[in-house]
Design a protein around this motif. Structure first.
Motif, PDB file in Angstrom:
ATOM      1  N   VAL A   1       0.837  -1.204   0.000  1.00  0.00           N
ATOM      2  CA  VAL A   1       0.000   0.000   0.000  1.00  0.00           C
ATOM      3  C   VAL A   1       0.873   1.256   0.000  1.00  0.00           C
ATOM      4  N   ASN A   2       1.990   1.219   0.685  1.00  0.00           N
ATOM      5  CA  ASN A   2       2.880   2.380   0.721  1.00  0.00           C
ATOM      6  C   ASN A   2       3.504   2.650  -0.640  1.00  0.00           C
ATOM      7  N   SER A   3       3.628   1.614  -1.468  1.00  0.00           N
ATOM      8  CA  SER A   3       4.183   1.817  -2.813  1.00  0.00           C
ATOM      9  C   SER A   3       3.114   2.222  -3.823  1.00  0.00           C
ATOM     10  N   GLY A   4       1.873   2.349  -3.373  1.00  0.00           N
ATOM     11  CA  GLY A   4       0.822   2.859  -4.258  1.00  0.00           C
ATOM     12  C   GLY A   4      -0.209   1.840  -4.669  1.00  0.00           C
ATOM     13  N   GLY A   5      -0.130   0.610  -4.239  1.00  0.00           N
ATOM     14  CA  GLY A   5      -1.101  -0.409  -4.635  1.00  0.00           C
ATOM     15  C   GLY A   5      -2.111  -0.678  -3.537  1.00  0.00           C
ATOM     16  N   THR A   6      -2.781  -1.798  -3.667  1.00  0.00           N
ATOM     17  CA  THR A   6      -3.691  -2.271  -2.628  1.00  0.00           C
ATOM     18  C   THR A   6      -3.254  -3.671  -2.235  1.00  0.00           C
ATOM     19  N   TYR A   7      -3.736  -4.156  -1.082  1.00  0.00           N
ATOM     20  CA  TYR A   7      -3.318  -5.472  -0.611  1.00  0.00           C
ATOM     21  C   TYR A   7      -4.528  -6.253  -0.135  1.00  0.00           C
ATOM     22  N   ARG A   8      -4.593  -7.516  -0.541  1.00  0.00           N
ATOM     23  CA  ARG A   8      -5.622  -8.446  -0.087  1.00  0.00           C
ATOM     24  C   ARG A   8      -4.925  -9.616   0.592  1.00  0.00           C
ATOM     25  N   TYR A   9      -5.341  -9.904   1.815  1.00  0.00           N
ATOM     26  CA  TYR A   9      -4.763 -11.029   2.553  1.00  0.00           C
ATOM     27  C   TYR A   9      -5.209 -12.338   1.905  1.00  0.00           C
ATOM     28  N   PRO A  10      -4.331 -13.356   1.852  1.00  0.00           N
ATOM     29  CA  PRO A  10      -4.672 -14.603   1.159  1.00  0.00           C
ATOM     30  C   PRO A  10      -5.871 -15.335   1.757  1.00  0.00           C
ATOM     31  N   LEU A  11      -5.985 -15.349   3.084  1.00  0.00           N
ATOM     32  CA  LEU A  11      -7.102 -16.022   3.746  1.00  0.00           C
ATOM     33  C   LEU A  11      -7.718 -15.016   4.707  1.00  0.00           C
TER      34      LEU A  11
END
Length: 180
Positions: A164-174
């Motif tokens: 997220v700090n690099s400009g993207g989004t993050y989804r946890y695997p489970l």
């Protein structure tokens, strides 16, 4: 002739005293008389005229600029190192101020809830199995698996922060989505 009990003042400004050295009581001339409570009109907050609409106590917070939005969204993931509280606080405070912060803080908060449920379940299973296996089951389920879960939480929280700090989004695997 002057009274020996009265102090002498060369300027003559001293008020006469009553017997026993107590000065006489002067009535307060600048205090208005008290009114009965039944005649007092209801008070309006902050001096607003009667019938005026009530103002909210706090002004609406300004929206986050893109840099702040990205910063708080990434901190919501990094706060997972300290369990659920940082993600919860960031989501509650900033959910209406930035779209990215709302999205990522919800994701981090959902992950923390999922992780805590797994951690508590491993503790309960460890206690149950440990009671039948004389403590060996508790060693596995009550100590080793929770530490492994914490390491997984640590890794996923750092990955989310970096992404997220690099400009993207993050989804946890489970991740169970408790908060939509």
């Amino acid at each position: 002739m002057s009274d020996p009990n009265q102090p002498s003042d060369p300027a003559g400004d001293v008020p006469p005293q009553q017997p026993g050295g107590v000065p006489p009581q002067q009535p307060y001339s600048n205090v208005p008389p008290q009114q009965p409570y039944s005649n007092v009109p209801p008070q309006q907050p902050y001096g607003q005229p009667a019938g005026a609409p009530q103002q909210p106590y706090a002004a609406q917070a300004a929206p986050l600029d893109p840099a702040q939005d990205k910063q708080w969204a990434s901190f919501a993931h990094l706060g997972g190192i300290l369990w659920i509280l940082p993600s919860l606080i960031i989501w509650l405070v900033f959910k209406d101020r930035g779209r990215l912060t709302d999205q990522e803080a919800k994701e981090a908060l959902n992950w923390q809830i999922t992780w805590i449920i797994c951690w508590v379940a491993s503790q309960i299973i460890g206690i149950i199995i440990g009671s039948f296996t004389y403590g060996i089951g508790y060693l596995l389920f009550g100590l080793l698996i929770p530490w492994a879960l914490y390491i997984v939480n640590l890794i996923f929280s750092i990955l989310g922060f970096v992404r997220v700090n690099s400009g993207g989004t993050y989804r946890y695997p489970l991740n169970f989505r408790f908060i939509k």
